[in-house]
Design a protein around this motif. Structure first.
Motif, mmCIF file in Angstrom:
data_model
loop_
_atom_site.group_PDB
_atom_site.id
_atom_site.type_symbol
_atom_site.label_atom_id
_atom_site.label_comp_id
_atom_site.label_asym_id
_atom_site.label_seq_id
_atom_site.Cartn_x
_atom_site.Cartn_y
_atom_site.Cartn_z
ATOM 1 N N PRO A 92 59.468 41.007 39.987
ATOM 2 C CA PRO A 92 58.150 41.531 40.345
ATOM 3 C C PRO A 92 57.812 42.804 39.576
ATOM 4 O O PRO A 92 58.688 43.612 39.241
ATOM 5 N N SER A 93 56.537 42.985 39.313
ATOM 6 C CA SER A 93 56.051 44.156 38.596
ATOM 7 C C SER A 93 56.084 45.387 39.498
ATOM 8 O O SER A 93 56.288 45.271 40.720
ATOM 9 N N PRO A 94 55.857 46.578 38.928
ATOM 10 C CA PRO A 94 55.613 47.740 39.788
ATOM 11 C C PRO A 94 54.383 47.517 40.662
ATOM 12 O O PRO A 94 53.568 46.627 40.412
ATOM 13 N N VAL A 95 54.240 48.338 41.689
ATOM 14 C CA VAL A 95 53.126 48.197 42.630
ATOM 15 C C VAL A 95 51.826 48.682 41.987
ATOM 16 O O VAL A 95 51.787 49.713 41.317
ATOM 17 N N ILE A 96 50.768 47.902 42.185
ATOM 18 C CA ILE A 96 49.444 48.247 41.704
ATOM 19 C C ILE A 96 48.505 48.278 42.903
ATOM 20 O O ILE A 96 48.637 47.477 43.826
ATOM 21 N N GLU A 97 47.563 49.202 42.903
ATOM 22 C CA GLU A 97 46.539 49.236 43.941
ATOM 23 C C GLU A 97 45.207 48.845 43.331
ATOM 24 O O GLU A 97 44.869 49.275 42.228
ATOM 25 N N ALA A 98 44.459 48.023 44.052
ATOM 26 C CA ALA A 98 43.151 47.603 43.551
ATOM 27 C C ALA A 98 42.261 47.238 44.722
ATOM 28 O O ALA A 98 42.738 46.894 45.809
ATOM 29 N N THR A 99 40.973 47.326 44.492
ATOM 30 C CA THR A 99 39.986 46.890 45.472
ATOM 31 C C THR A 99 39.261 45.680 44.906
ATOM 32 O O THR A 99 38.674 45.756 43.821
ATOM 33 N N PHE A 100 39.323 44.574 45.632
ATOM 34 C CA PHE A 100 38.667 43.343 45.200
ATOM 35 C C PHE A 100 37.366 43.169 45.974
ATOM 36 O O PHE A 100 37.319 43.402 47.184
ATOM 37 N N ALA A 101 36.329 42.752 45.283
ATOM 38 C CA ALA A 101 34.984 42.715 45.861
ATOM 39 C C ALA A 101 34.813 41.616 46.896
ATOM 40 O O ALA A 101 33.972 41.715 47.789
ATOM 41 N N THR A 102 35.608 40.550 46.792
ATOM 42 C CA THR A 102 35.470 39.421 47.710
ATOM 43 C C THR A 102 36.826 39.115 48.341
ATOM 44 O O THR A 102 37.769 39.909 48.230
ATOM 45 N N THR A 103 36.934 37.954 48.970
ATOM 46 C CA THR A 103 38.203 37.557 49.585
ATOM 47 C C THR A 103 39.174 36.982 48.558
ATOM 48 O O THR A 103 40.258 36.547 48.924
ATOM 49 N N ASP A 104 38.785 36.966 47.281
ATOM 50 C CA ASP A 104 39.648 36.484 46.204
ATOM 51 C C ASP A 104 40.173 37.642 45.366
ATOM 52 O O ASP A 104 39.454 38.609 45.098
ATOM 53 N N ALA A 105 41.426 37.527 44.951
ATOM 54 C CA ALA A 105 41.970 38.422 43.932
ATOM 55 C C ALA A 105 41.663 37.801 42.575
ATOM 56 O O ALA A 105 41.927 36.614 42.369
ATOM 57 N N VAL A 106 41.099 38.588 41.674
ATOM 58 C CA VAL A 106 40.731 38.080 40.360
ATOM 59 C C VAL A 106 41.297 39.007 39.289
ATOM 60 O O VAL A 106 41.086 40.225 39.337
ATOM 61 N N LEU A 107 42.027 38.438 38.334
ATOM 62 C CA LEU A 107 42.547 39.157 37.181
ATOM 63 C C LEU A 107 41.899 38.569 35.932
ATOM 64 O O LEU A 107 41.603 37.372 35.891
ATOM 65 N N TYR A 108 41.707 39.420 34.910
ATOM 66 C CA TYR A 108 40.938 38.995 33.742
ATOM 67 C C TYR A 108 41.772 39.073 32.463
ATOM 68 O O TYR A 108 42.786 39.781 32.391
ATOM 69 N N ILE A 109 41.307 38.336 31.458
ATOM 70 C CA ILE A 109 41.912 38.405 30.129
ATOM 71 C C ILE A 109 41.407 39.651 29.423
ATOM 72 O O ILE A 109 40.229 40.005 29.524
ATOM 73 N N LYS A 110 42.281 40.315 28.700
ATOM 74 C CA LYS A 110 41.883 41.508 27.974
ATOM 75 C C LYS A 110 40.913 41.135 26.865
ATOM 76 O O LYS A 110 41.162 40.201 26.088
ATOM 77 N N GLY A 111 39.782 41.841 26.798
ATOM 78 C CA GLY A 111 38.773 41.511 25.793
ATOM 79 C C GLY A 111 37.517 42.316 26.031
ATOM 80 O O GLY A 111 37.569 43.425 26.577
ATOM 81 N N ASP A 112 36.401 41.768 25.660
ATOM 82 C CA ASP A 112 35.117 42.438 25.795
ATOM 83 C C ASP A 112 34.765 42.571 27.278
ATOM 84 O O ASP A 112 34.565 41.567 27.959
ATOM 85 N N PRO A 113 34.674 43.814 27.807
ATOM 86 C CA PRO A 113 34.392 43.984 29.238
ATOM 87 C C PRO A 113 33.009 43.494 29.640
ATOM 88 O O PRO A 113 32.757 43.255 30.825
ATOM 89 N N THR A 114 32.100 43.322 28.672
ATOM 90 C CA THR A 114 30.769 42.821 29.001
ATOM 91 C C THR A 114 30.753 41.303 29.128
ATOM 92 O O THR A 114 29.769 40.728 29.576
ATOM 93 N N LYS A 115 31.843 40.657 28.687
ATOM 94 C CA LYS A 115 31.965 39.204 28.792
ATOM 95 C C LYS A 115 33.320 38.858 29.416
ATOM 96 O O LYS A 115 34.208 38.315 28.756
#
Length: 235
Positions: free
Chosen positions: A60-83
C-alpha cells in the motif's frame, strides 16, 4: 411542526454532501496498466496544482487525504488539466479510511486503464491480527488456515478473518489457498507459512494470471502508517 426537525436534518445532510466527502486513503496497484504508473488528484482550489500519486505495486502507498465531490472516488491520468481523463473510478466505501485496489482494466478506446475497488481500511473494520482476502479470480476460492478451511469467497468479494492462533515456536502457521475448478473439485494454488502478529494485518489477493491462466496469489504485510509514532514522540 413535527416535520421541521426532519427537514432541518435533511438540509444539513444535503449541505454536508455538497462540500464533498473527505477521506484518507491508500492505493495498492496489483500490476501496471501499460505506461500509467501514476495518477492525479485534481487541484482542490483554483490556482493550486494537481497532486500526482505514484502507484505502488509492492504494498500500500502512503496515506493521502482528498475530498471527492460525489459518492465515487475518481483518479485521473496525468495530462492537460482542462481535458481530464479518468484513470480509475469506484464507489467509496463507508469508512473515513479506505484502501483503493487497482488492477489493469480491459483494453479499449475510451476505457479507464484501471479497475478500482474501495475497501474500508479503519482498524475497527479491519483489525490488527486479521487477514483481508480479496478474490479477483473468476472462480470461488477458500483458505486452509492451520488445517481449518474457511467458507468459500465468491468472485469479486472479500472476507476478513483472524490470523491463526495455532502457531509453532517461531509464531508461524501454514496457509493454503484453493481454487474451485470447472469439475467442482478444489485445486491448491498456493501454499506458504505466515507469521502471526497482533501488530500487523495481511492483505491477500487471489487472481487468475491473465497470460498463463494459472492461479495467482499476491500477499502483502500491512502495518498501517497511522500506527507509527512521529519522530520524537514519547513511547
Amino acid at each position: 411542526m413535527r416535520l421541521l426537525p426532519l427537514l432541518a436534518l435533511a438540509l444539513s445532510a444535503s449541505s454536508a454532501f455538497a462540500d464533498g466527502r473527505k477521506v484518507s486513503f491508500r492505493t495498492l496497484c496489483l500490476d501496471y496498466s501499460g505506461s500509467v504508473n501514476e495518477v492525479v488528484l485534481p487541484a482542490a482550489k483554483a490556482g493550486e496544482a494537481a497532486t500526482t500519486l505514484p502507484l505502488y505495486t509492492s504494498g500500500p502507498s502512503p496515506v493521502i487525504e482528498a475530498t471527492f465531490a460525489t459518492t465515487d472516488a475518481v483518479l485521473y491520468i496525468k495530462g492537460d488539466p482542462t481535458k481530464p481523463v479518468i484513470a480509475a473510478k469506484a464507489p467509496l466505501a463507508k469508512s473515513d479510511r479506505q484502501l483503493f485496489v487497482l488492477t489493469p482494466g480491459p483494453e479499449g478506446e475510451g476505457k479507464p486503464p484501471y479497475i478500482m475497488r474501495a475497501y474500508d481500511d479503519d482498524l475497527t473494520t479491519f483489525k490488527l491480527g486479521s487477514v483481508r482476502a480479496i478474490n479477483l479470480a473468476a472462480v470461488p476460492v477458500r483458505f486452509v488456515i492451520s488445517g481449518t478451511t474457511t467458507p468459500q469467497i465468491p468472485t469479486d468479494k472479500h472476507a476478513i478473518f483472524p490470523q491463526s492462533t495455532k502457531v509453532d515456536e517461531y509464531n508461524m502457521y501454514p496457509v493454503a489457498v484453493e481454487f474451485l475448478s470447472g469439475n467442482g473439485s478444489w485445486v491448491k494454488g498456493y501454499s506458504a507459512s505466515w507469521k502471526a502478529s497482533d501488530q500487523r494485518r495481511e492483505i491477500v489477493v487471489t487472481l487468475i494470471d491473465p497470460r498463463f491462466k494459472q492461479p495467482s496469489v499476491k500477499y502483502f504485510n500491512d502495518s498501517p502508517q497511522w500506527l507509527e509514532k512521529p519522530p520524537g514522540a514519547t513511547p
